[in-house]
Design a protein around this motif. Structure first.
Motif, PDB file in Angstrom:
ATOM      1  N   GLU C 349     -49.422  -5.371  49.281  1.00 50.07           N
ATOM      2  CA  GLU C 349     -48.868  -4.160  49.990  1.00 50.07           C
ATOM      3  C   GLU C 349     -49.375  -4.363  51.338  1.00 50.07           C
ATOM      4  O   GLU C 349     -48.648  -3.910  52.199  1.00 50.07           O
ATOM      5  CB  GLU C 349     -49.784  -2.925  49.390  1.00 50.07           C
ATOM      6  N   VAL C 350     -50.387  -4.883  51.562  1.00 51.95           N
ATOM      7  CA  VAL C 350     -51.034  -5.122  53.158  1.00 51.95           C
ATOM      8  C   VAL C 350     -49.891  -6.201  53.746  1.00 51.95           C
ATOM      9  O   VAL C 350     -49.427  -5.678  54.890  1.00 51.95           O
ATOM     10  CB  VAL C 350     -52.250  -5.809  52.956  1.00 51.95           C
ATOM     11  N   ALA C 351     -49.383  -7.128  53.105  1.00 53.03           N
ATOM     12  CA  ALA C 351     -48.321  -8.024  53.843  1.00 53.03           C
ATOM     13  C   ALA C 351     -47.238  -7.319  53.643  1.00 53.03           C
ATOM     14  O   ALA C 351     -46.576  -7.542  54.940  1.00 53.03           O
ATOM     15  CB  ALA C 351     -48.268  -9.315  52.530  1.00 53.03           C
ATOM     16  N   ARG C 352     -46.895  -6.544  53.050  1.00 50.83           N
ATOM     17  CA  ARG C 352     -45.635  -5.644  53.358  1.00 50.83           C
ATOM     18  C   ARG C 352     -45.655  -4.787  54.351  1.00 50.83           C
ATOM     19  O   ARG C 352     -44.869  -4.758  55.239  1.00 50.83           O
ATOM     20  CB  ARG C 352     -45.329  -4.802  51.685  1.00 50.83           C
ATOM     21  N   ALA C 353     -46.852  -3.908  54.419  1.00 52.45           N
ATOM     22  CA  ALA C 353     -46.787  -2.975  55.644  1.00 52.45           C
ATOM     23  C   ALA C 353     -47.407  -3.845  57.121  1.00 52.45           C
ATOM     24  O   ALA C 353     -46.753  -3.405  57.782  1.00 52.45           O
ATOM     25  CB  ALA C 353     -48.219  -2.290  55.348  1.00 52.45           C
ATOM     26  N   ALA C 354     -47.794  -5.275  56.644  1.00 53.04           N
ATOM     27  CA  ALA C 354     -48.112  -6.174  58.088  1.00 53.04           C
ATOM     28  C   ALA C 354     -46.810  -6.675  58.867  1.00 53.04           C
ATOM     29  O   ALA C 354     -46.389  -6.945  59.714  1.00 53.04           O
ATOM     30  CB  ALA C 354     -49.058  -7.281  57.917  1.00 53.04           C
ATOM     31  N   ALA C 355     -45.827  -6.840  57.750  1.00 49.75           N
ATOM     32  CA  ALA C 355     -44.521  -7.276  57.912  1.00 49.75           C
ATOM     33  C   ALA C 355     -44.457  -8.525  58.763  1.00 49.75           C
ATOM     34  O   ALA C 355     -43.725  -8.546  59.882  1.00 49.75           O
ATOM     35  CB  ALA C 355     -43.358  -6.038  58.496  1.00 49.75           C
ATOM     36  N   GLY C 356     -45.386  -9.410  58.720  1.00 45.11           N
ATOM     37  CA  GLY C 356     -45.554 -10.639  59.406  1.00 45.11           C
ATOM     38  C   GLY C 356     -45.913 -10.635  60.738  1.00 45.11           C
ATOM     39  O   GLY C 356     -46.020 -11.410  61.479  1.00 45.11           O
ATOM     40  N   ARG C 357     -46.450  -9.323  61.035  1.00 43.12           N
ATOM     41  CA  ARG C 357     -46.984  -9.244  62.476  1.00 43.12           C
ATOM     42  C   ARG C 357     -48.545  -9.613  62.560  1.00 43.12           C
ATOM     43  O   ARG C 357     -49.025  -9.700  63.830  1.00 43.12           O
ATOM     44  CB  ARG C 357     -46.771  -7.604  63.011  1.00 43.12           C
TER      45      ARG C 357
END
Lengths: 298, 72, 385
Positions: C349-357
């Motif tokens: 979920e964290v990775a999804r929200a961070a979206a590569g940034r």
């Protein structure tokens, strides 16, 4: 719904209405049950029992599981709950304990109550929970296409027993008695008057009450077994049923084409769950025991 | 004069025949006509014999018929 | 409204998380519980069974978790506030009824004291591996709320909040404890009843002829009634229209299922519950929850001592996930470090929200104990490099 009537040789009073209608959600008619299915017949008996018992209908709740009979809750114009498969009894247990002034009727099928819900049945009976259980037994899983149920008799062909059932089946009335039910009766959809009377009787009886009703399933049980239509099943019930009140339930097992023993088999008084709870808590806690006020305005 | 009457909601009928078979005074028969769903609903063939016992109403799985006594 | 003083054990106590959670249910107004024994959660209902006869309510030990998880819903429709408690395999068994509660919008609370899995796994040892199951475990699309206390005090406080959210949004709420938090004994302060806010049930003020059981209010949540009050209502797990009648068509399904998700949107961002520290200058943010957040706290201290600008983001409401908050942070931090006692759940979920940034670094643990702070520290140090 068109109120078309064929030509009749007499007048029908304008205010005449079907006595079942106030008990049903007529805006949901026609119902989903097949031609010749007996579930609607049991509903007639139930509504007449409610009428005769003069119960306050605002205080009657119907709880069903899943399956053809599970749809009764959706048609009853009462507080009604269509729960998950097999779990009508534990849902009803919570409902009753939270609001003991409710008359809670569990209306479900044989597969729902005795296969997936079998464990709940024996425990609700053991506790003598004040629930009235009406089991419409059509000897099969009808909603899903006519598979073998724990009630399907020996040698019957079903969707999942294409070569014939060989597993022994449950004798529901014996099971209910052994588990502790206070009241156990069996009727068929042919015995509408007796069934209605039994239903009325349990509405004024405390404790766990069980009524089994054999009911035709022409579409999924009889068709595969060349047993004719719904009317043939009704004639069969008329022909082979023997009323034996008080018969030992162990002698009341059902077979594919043999005698059907019907009647009231068990009617005994046992303290119900809430009485037992109150008794134990009062004994242990005395004045410190607080009467349950489960249902709150908050 | 019949003691009672039956009322039939033809469109609700699925033609199972329970009411015809179990009417104690043989008031009913299945009609040769079809309702809009293609079922043969019952019709009254001996209305004068109706006692208004409502056994048809208790049997009818489709809530399509009931009987009642005339108020005297 | 204020809590009913009958259920509030005001004072300073020394309680474990399970017992504190039980006190939370009583303070929140729960007067019905159905349970089935399973380690490490049974202590919650053991205490409830001991306490409730003098408070005025009922505990019933059911024949299995399936029964317990639906009996509470019967009680809710009978007018009660109700909950059940379980762990591991029991939580798996309750999944169908979490879906039923979501579909029928039955406010109720499921306490899950997480232990190691899969299957029987580690009955007496901790894990946090049911986080995705809590969110997605029942079939179909729906949404729930899940709260993650990290101390006995929070087991008390958040349980009350869980009940309140459940009533406000008419959803099942998961209290996601873990074995450590459940069995950890600490000081628990229980305030006076008039200091405790309790959300009453959203009972309708409309008369029966004007009332539709599933007609949503402006906040997308419908008002409720209870059995026996003359409303003659129908509740079904089938897809249903605003009257509660089964309606098997694409349009009804679309309206209903979308609303079940959309009604929780306010919680996802603005009202998300989280605890943050040192985020202003953070280059590495440790995202954690439950017992792991306490280990992470130590790792963050050690990192700060080494001059690494580490920050803390503790998920209190894991579901709905605070997507916007993490997304905002992702634009200005180097990395998120996500320790959890599973092989990677909330980290996705964290990775999804961070979206590569920002980099997202999991610190996994298969269960049975908590992390060593050094394992988290190592990840922070590497992330900061």
């Amino acid at each position: 719904m068109n109120q078309v009537t064929l030509e009749i040789p007499y007048e029908i009073p304008v205010d005449a209405h079907n006595p079942v209608e106030p008990f049903l959600r007529m805006d949901r008619m026609p119902h989903i049950w097949c031609p010749g299915c007996g579930i609607g017949t049991t509903v007639n008996c139930f509504t007449r029992a409610l009428l005769d018992s003069k119960a306050n209908l605002d205080k009657v709740a119907v709880v069903s599981g899943i399956g053809c009979t599970g749809r009764v809750a959706g048609y009853a114009n009462l507080d009604s709950f269509h729960t998950t498969h097999g779990r009508a009894l534990p849902f009803a247990t919570g409902l009753k304990l939270a609001n003991p002034e409710l008359q809670v009727v569990v209306y479900s099928g044989d597969g729902d109550l005795f296969a997936i819900g079998g464990n709940h049945f024996i425990h609700a009976a053991r506790r003598n929970m004040d629930l009235k259980v009406i089991c419409v037994n059509n000897l099969t899983y009808a909603m899903t296409g006519g598979q073998t149920a724990p009630t399907t008799p020996d040698h019957v062909i079903s969707a999942t027993s294409p070569y014939g059932v060989f597993e022994p089946s449950f004798n529901l009335v014996a099971l209910a008695e052994a588990a502790g039910a206070s009241y156990v009766a069996r009727w068929t959809t042919y015995h509408v008057k007796q069934l209605s009377r039994s239903m009325e009787e349990v509405l004024s009886k405390k404790g766990f009450c069980f009524i089994e009703v054999l009911s035709p399933c022409p579409t999924l049980y009889q068709r595969r077994n060349k047993m004719g239509d719904g009317l043939d099943a009704m004639k069969f019930y008329k022909q082979v049923s023997k009323i034996r009140h008080g018969a030992p339930t162990s002698e009341c097992a059902l077979t594919k084409s043999g005698e059907i023993v019907v009647g009231k088999f068990v009617d005994r008084d046992r303290p119900d769950y809430l009485e037992l709870l109150r008794g134990q808590m009062t004994e242990s806690l005395g004045d410190r025991y607080a009467e349950p006020e489960v249902s709150c305005s908050c | 004069m019949a003691k009672g009457f039956v009322a039939i909601t033809v469109e609700r009928c699925k033609g199972c025949g329970f009411c015809v078979e179990f009417c104690p005074t043989h008031v009913l028969a299945l009609s040769s006509a079809f309702n809009s769903k293609g079922y043969h609903a019952p019709h009254v063939v001996a209305g004068e014999k109706c006692s208004g016992c409502d056994l048809c109403g208790m049997y009818c799985p489709d809530f399509a018929i009931f009987g009642a006594r005339y108020a005297r | 409204m204020h809590a009913d003083p009958k259920g509030v054990l005001t004072g300073v106590h020394f309680l474990d998380g399970d017992h504190a959670c039980c006190e939370g249910t009583l303070a929140a107004g729960a007067r019905f519980s159905a349970g089935y024994p399973i380690t490490p959660s049974t202590e919650v209902v053991e205490r409830f069974a001991w306490r409730i006869p003098t408070v005025g309510g009922i505990f019933i030990q059911m024949e299995d978790e399936l029964a317990a998880s639906i009996a509470i819903q019967g009680a809710v429709w009978g007018g009660a506030k109700a909950f059940t408690v379980t762990s591991g395999p029991g939580f798996s068994l309750m999944m169908e009824h979490i879906g039923y509660a979501a579909m029928t919008e039955t406010p109720c609370v499921f306490v899950n004291v997480q232990r190691g899995g899969p299957s029987t796994g580690l009955p007496t040892l901790p894990a946090q591996a049911d986080m995705m199951q809590a969110r997605w475990g029942s079939h179909g699309d729906y949404a729930i709320i899940a709260l993650c206390p990290n101390s006995p005090q929070e087991c008390f406080d958040l349980t009350i909040q869980g009940f309140n959210l459940s009533e406000e949004f008419r959803v099942p709420v998961m209290m996601m404890l873990d074995e450590c938090v459940g069995h950890m004994t600490e000081k628990v302060v229980i305030p006076e009843a008039d200091q405790i806010e309790v959300t009453p049930r959203r009972y309708t003020k409309l008369p029966p002829e004007e009332f539709h059981l599933f007609e949503p209010r402006e906040d997308l949540v419908p008002d409720m009634v209870k059995a026996g009050d003359g409303y003659r209502f129908h509740v079904t797990g089938l897809t249903h229209d605003e009257r509660g009648y089964p309606s098997m068509n694409v349009e009804t399904q679309d309206v209903q299922v979308r609303r079940l998700q959309d009604k929780l949107k306010p919680l996802a961002n603005g009202r998300a519950l989280c605890e943050t520290e040192n985020l202003d200058d953070a280059e590495v943010v440790v995202v954690s929850y439950g017992i792991t957040s306490r280990v992470a706290q130590r790792a963050i201290q050690l990192a700060r001592a080494q001059g690494i600008r580490a920050g803390k983001f503790r998920l209190i409401s894991a579901w709905p996930f605070p997507e916007q908050r993490i997304s905002d942070l992702a634009g200005r931090v180097k990395a998120f470090v996500v320790p959890e006692i599973n092989l990677g759940q909330m980290v996705h979920e964290v990775a999804r929200a961070a979206a590569g940034r920002a980099a997202v670094i999991p610190v996994s643990h298969a269960g049975g104990s908590v992390h060593n702070p050094d394992a988290i520290l190592k990840a922070i140090v590497e992330a900061a490099r």
